[in-house]
Design a protein around this motif. Structure first.
Motif, PDB file in Angstrom:
ATOM      1  N   ALA A 130       0.712  -1.115   0.124  1.00 35.21           N
ATOM      2  CA  ALA A 130      -0.020  -0.051   0.083  1.00 35.21           C
ATOM      3  C   ALA A 130       0.961   1.215   0.105  1.00 35.21           C
ATOM      4  O   ALA A 130       1.806   1.076   0.646  1.00 35.21           O
ATOM      5  CB  ALA A 130      -0.818  -0.085   1.169  1.00 35.21           C
ATOM      6  N   PHE A 134      -5.461   0.978   5.225  1.00 30.59           N
ATOM      7  CA  PHE A 134      -5.314   1.907   4.151  1.00 30.59           C
ATOM      8  C   PHE A 134      -5.332   3.286   4.439  1.00 30.59           C
ATOM      9  O   PHE A 134      -6.690   3.476   4.848  1.00 30.59           O
ATOM     10  CB  PHE A 134      -5.890   1.288   2.770  1.00 30.59           C
ATOM     11  N   VAL A 161      -6.580   6.613   2.447  1.00 33.89           N
ATOM     12  CA  VAL A 161      -6.864   6.981   0.940  1.00 33.89           C
ATOM     13  C   VAL A 161      -7.256   8.456   1.038  1.00 33.89           C
ATOM     14  O   VAL A 161      -7.682   9.030   2.281  1.00 33.89           O
ATOM     15  CB  VAL A 161      -8.141   6.120   0.214  1.00 33.89           C
TER      16      VAL A 161
END
Length: 99
Positions: A81, A89, A91
């Protein structure tokens, strides 16, 4: 069975806001008449004793056995990632950025 007239097709075309030529009105009247005849023929079939069904073929839901198999660990899933924070994660935020 009564024939579908060109005037009836013209009326339907007007209600549907379709601009049809005279040739199209005549052609569609003929085609609609054929459709109505086909549907009425189906209605004449003796279906007494025939059970209603949802499919023309029997449907058997084929299910496989639920088998536990190894999966990725959190570290393996996150190792490629671009950004990770608290084992998740990261984002870009796309909704609700301004309050």
């Amino acid at each position: 069975m009564s024939e579908i007239s060109r005037d009836e097709v013209a009326h339907l075309a007007k209600l549907s806001r379709l601009a049809l030529s005279e040739d199209e009105l005549t052609q569609f009247a003929s085609q609609i008449e054929e459709i109505v005849d086909a549907v009425s023929a189906v209605g004449k079939v003796d279906a007494a004793g025939v059970e209603p069904m949802s499919h023309p073929h029997s449907v058997n839901a084929t299910m496989r056995d639920d088998v536990v198999v190894p999966t990725l660990t959190a570290e393996q899933a996150l190792d490629q990632a671009p950004a990770v924070e608290e084992n998740r994660f990261v984002v870009p935020q796309i909704l609700g950025g301004e309050e």
